[in-house]
Design an enzyme around this catalytic site. Sequence first.
Site, PDB file in Angstrom:
ATOM      1  N   ARG A 194       0.831  -1.214   0.000  1.00 42.15           N
ATOM      2  CA  ARG A 194       0.000   0.000   0.000  1.00 42.15           C
ATOM      3  C   ARG A 194       0.870   1.271   0.000  1.00 42.15           C
ATOM      4  O   ARG A 194       0.563   2.255   0.653  1.00 42.15           O
ATOM      5  CB  ARG A 194      -0.938   0.043   1.207  1.00 42.15           C
ATOM      6  CG  ARG A 194      -1.990  -1.025   1.230  1.00 42.15           C
ATOM      7  CD  ARG A 194      -2.977  -0.851   0.072  1.00 42.15           C
ATOM      8  NE  ARG A 194      -4.123  -1.714   0.247  1.00 42.15           N
ATOM      9  CZ  ARG A 194      -4.161  -2.999  -0.120  1.00 42.15           C
ATOM     10  NH1 ARG A 194      -3.134  -3.560  -0.712  1.00 42.15           N
ATOM     11  NH2 ARG A 194      -5.270  -3.707   0.073  1.00 42.15           N
ATOM     12  N   SER A 244     -10.596  -0.882   3.299  1.00 43.77           N
ATOM     13  CA  SER A 244      -9.850  -1.060   4.551  1.00 43.77           C
ATOM     14  C   SER A 244      -9.458   0.304   5.111  1.00 43.77           C
ATOM     15  O   SER A 244      -8.868   1.113   4.402  1.00 43.77           O
ATOM     16  CB  SER A 244      -8.574  -1.849   4.304  1.00 43.77           C
ATOM     17  OG  SER A 244      -8.868  -3.123   3.793  1.00 43.77           O
ATOM     18  N   GLU A 295      -5.020   3.684   6.328  1.00 42.49           N
ATOM     19  CA  GLU A 295      -4.730   3.287   4.945  1.00 42.49           C
ATOM     20  C   GLU A 295      -5.147   4.378   3.951  1.00 42.49           C
ATOM     21  O   GLU A 295      -4.371   4.705   3.052  1.00 42.49           O
ATOM     22  CB  GLU A 295      -5.425   1.949   4.666  1.00 42.49           C
ATOM     23  CG  GLU A 295      -4.883   1.205   3.466  1.00 42.49           C
ATOM     24  CD  GLU A 295      -5.616   1.569   2.208  1.00 42.49           C
ATOM     25  OE1 GLU A 295      -5.073   1.407   1.133  1.00 42.49           O
ATOM     26  OE2 GLU A 295      -6.765   2.047   2.316  1.00 42.49           O
TER      27      GLU A 295
HETATM   28  N1  EPU Z   1     -10.771 -10.988  10.125  1.00 41.90           N
HETATM   29  C1  EPU Z   1     -11.472 -11.135  11.293  1.00 41.90           C
HETATM   30  N2  EPU Z   1     -12.458 -10.239  11.593  1.00 41.90           N
HETATM   31  C2  EPU Z   1     -12.780  -9.246  10.733  1.00 41.90           C
HETATM   32  C3  EPU Z   1     -12.072  -9.090   9.542  1.00 41.90           C
HETATM   33  C4  EPU Z   1     -11.063  -9.980   9.244  1.00 41.90           C
HETATM   34  O1  EPU Z   1     -11.200 -12.027  12.093  1.00 41.90           O
HETATM   35  O2  EPU Z   1     -13.690  -8.477  11.052  1.00 41.90           O
HETATM   36  C5  EPU Z   1      -9.748 -11.965   9.783  1.00 41.90           C
HETATM   37  C6  EPU Z   1     -10.297 -12.904   8.698  1.00 41.90           C
HETATM   38  O3  EPU Z   1     -10.930 -13.996   9.221  1.00 41.90           O
HETATM   39  C7  EPU Z   1      -9.062 -13.287   7.938  1.00 41.90           C
HETATM   40  C8  EPU Z   1      -8.118 -12.123   8.140  1.00 41.90           C
HETATM   41  O4  EPU Z   1      -8.624 -11.335   9.184  1.00 41.90           O
HETATM   42  O5  EPU Z   1      -8.480 -14.427   8.507  1.00 41.90           O
HETATM   43  C9  EPU Z   1      -7.941 -11.292   6.881  1.00 41.90           C
HETATM   44  O6  EPU Z   1      -9.189 -10.794   6.437  1.00 41.90           O
HETATM   45  P1  EPU Z   1      -9.507 -10.532   4.896  1.00 41.90           P
HETATM   46  O7  EPU Z   1      -9.156 -11.733   4.075  1.00 41.90           O
HETATM   47  O8  EPU Z   1     -10.898 -10.022   4.790  1.00 41.90           O
HETATM   48  O9  EPU Z   1      -8.453  -9.440   4.435  1.00 41.90           O
HETATM   49  P2  EPU Z   1      -7.876  -8.136   5.141  1.00 41.90           P
HETATM   50  O10 EPU Z   1      -6.473  -8.399   5.558  1.00 41.90           O
HETATM   51  O11 EPU Z   1      -8.817  -7.661   6.185  1.00 41.90           O
HETATM   52  C10 EPU Z   1      -6.817  -7.216   2.942  1.00 41.90           C
HETATM   53  C11 EPU Z   1      -6.800  -5.910   2.201  1.00 41.90           C
HETATM   54  C12 EPU Z   1      -8.083  -5.725   1.417  1.00 41.90           C
HETATM   55  C13 EPU Z   1      -8.203  -6.879   0.419  1.00 41.90           C
HETATM   56  C14 EPU Z   1      -8.196  -8.203   1.205  1.00 41.90           C
HETATM   57  C15 EPU Z   1      -8.166  -9.398   0.290  1.00 41.90           C
HETATM   58  C16 EPU Z   1      -5.417  -4.378   3.483  1.00 41.90           C
HETATM   59  C17 EPU Z   1      -5.374  -3.195   4.388  1.00 41.90           C
HETATM   60  N3  EPU Z   1      -6.626  -4.815   3.135  1.00 41.90           N
HETATM   61  O12 EPU Z   1      -7.869  -7.129   3.894  1.00 41.90           O
HETATM   62  O13 EPU Z   1      -7.981  -4.520   0.694  1.00 41.90           O
HETATM   63  O14 EPU Z   1      -9.383  -6.778  -0.335  1.00 41.90           O
HETATM   64  O15 EPU Z   1      -7.002  -8.279   2.029  1.00 41.90           O
HETATM   65  O16 EPU Z   1      -6.907  -9.491  -0.307  1.00 41.90           O
HETATM   66  O17 EPU Z   1      -4.364  -4.880   3.097  1.00 41.90           O
HETATM   67  C18 EPU Z   1      -8.499  -2.191   0.766  1.00 41.90           C
HETATM   68  O18 EPU Z   1      -7.286  -1.989   0.704  1.00 41.90           O
HETATM   69  O19 EPU Z   1      -9.324  -1.253   0.836  1.00 41.90           O
HETATM   70  C19 EPU Z   1      -8.979  -3.564   0.799  1.00 41.90           C
HETATM   71  C20 EPU Z   1     -10.261  -3.857   0.937  1.00 41.90           C
END
Ligand code: EPU
Length: 343
Positions: free
Chosen positions: A166, A242, A338
């Site tokens: 990012r 995010s 972010e």
């Molecule tokens: N999780 C929880 N509770 C929640 C949310 C997430 O326990 O409320 C856990 C999930 O179970 C999972 C882990 O956290 O094991 C990761 O969650 P998720 O796969 O939804 O991805 P993220 O790390 O929360 C990142 C990016 C997203 C992108 C997704 C998929 C960042 C800051 N965010 O989210 O990007 O779509 O991975 O690759 O890196 C964005 O940048 O706006 C964005 C949406």
Amino acid sequence: MSTSLQAEVNPIALPNTMGLPCVASAVTVFRDRAQLPQLQDSFDRHGMPLVLAGASNVILPERMDRPVVLMRNTGMEVLEPRADAWLIDVAAGHNWHQWVCESLARGWPGLENLALIPGSVGAAPIQNIGAYGLELAQRVAGVEIWDFETGQSRWLQTPDCRFGYRDSVFKQAAGGHWLVLNVRFALPKDWQPVLGYPDLAPLRQRWQTRAASVSAQMVFDHVVAVRQAKLPDPTVEPNVGSFFKNPVVSSELYERLKQTHPHLVAYRQIDGQFKLAAGWLIDQCGFKGKRFGAVAVHDRQALVLVNTGGARMADVLRAANAIAQAVADRFGVHLQMEPVCVS
Ligand code: EPU
């Protein structure tokens, strides 16, 4: 590409996906590079404008006194392909998701993991958009910028973009006087699906057991379905995706946290550090669905803050600070915002 030139000089409300009220006094709609001398003149007199396209990753103040440029240049140019890749230049104001759809329809796979990300092509390299195991940096061959300090355009090669998680040169001091005009994509001729992300496990199993039965369109459809199930549609529930980056911590801190929190969600990085799932940290603090006045933590994805109606920049920052403080108190981890907070 359109050659029309349109300038508006009156108070104008700036639409943004967080739905924050923001009034600007001078807005130029950029459609064509013939407008660059006019923008340069404005820069020489008033300094760096605020550049927006989809306004899907910004937290805007209530008043914007700096000039604003709205990127609305669209279109693409197909270049002579490389031996290994299709090369296409796409204008900065082009809608991101539309470009992903067009690239697949034209037979250029490679962007399917990045489907449905709100925003524009020109904003994509700025935060090096990434999702479902793929980062934009892996598909970019160059970025054309207008440098207001020299009054000239030039192409940056991929290493010059200093892409990180990012992050890019466009967010750093060096890029502070640049306007992204075009992005050059290199889409692989020898396409292989990128299926490492946990959410893509069903397709990964299919790929491993029956090779070649996974198409780019299938990955696209799957990513769209996962995003629609997990992430709120900004046109219905205003948000910027995010709200925090996933923090990267040392292996020592990771090991310590893992002992006290065995279910900690973390991904090992190539340098030995660990990227923690900020959504999990926030969720563990009990914030999912919690309201802070007109700002709420989304009830399916704790990493997303939603404007429930009437929120202003100050309300969003108050909620963000309360969340970051709770995570710091409980886990000793510092969350970084972010989206770009505009002043
Ligand atoms: N999780 C929880 N509770 C929640 C949310 C997430 O326990 O409320 C856990 C999930 O179970 C999972 C882990 O956290 O094991 C990761 O969650 P998720 O796969 O939804 O991805 P993220 O790390 O929360 C990142 C990016 C997203 C992108 C997704 C998929 C960042 C800051 N965010 O989210 O990007 O779509 O991975 O690759 O890196 C964005 O940048 O706006 C964005 C949406």
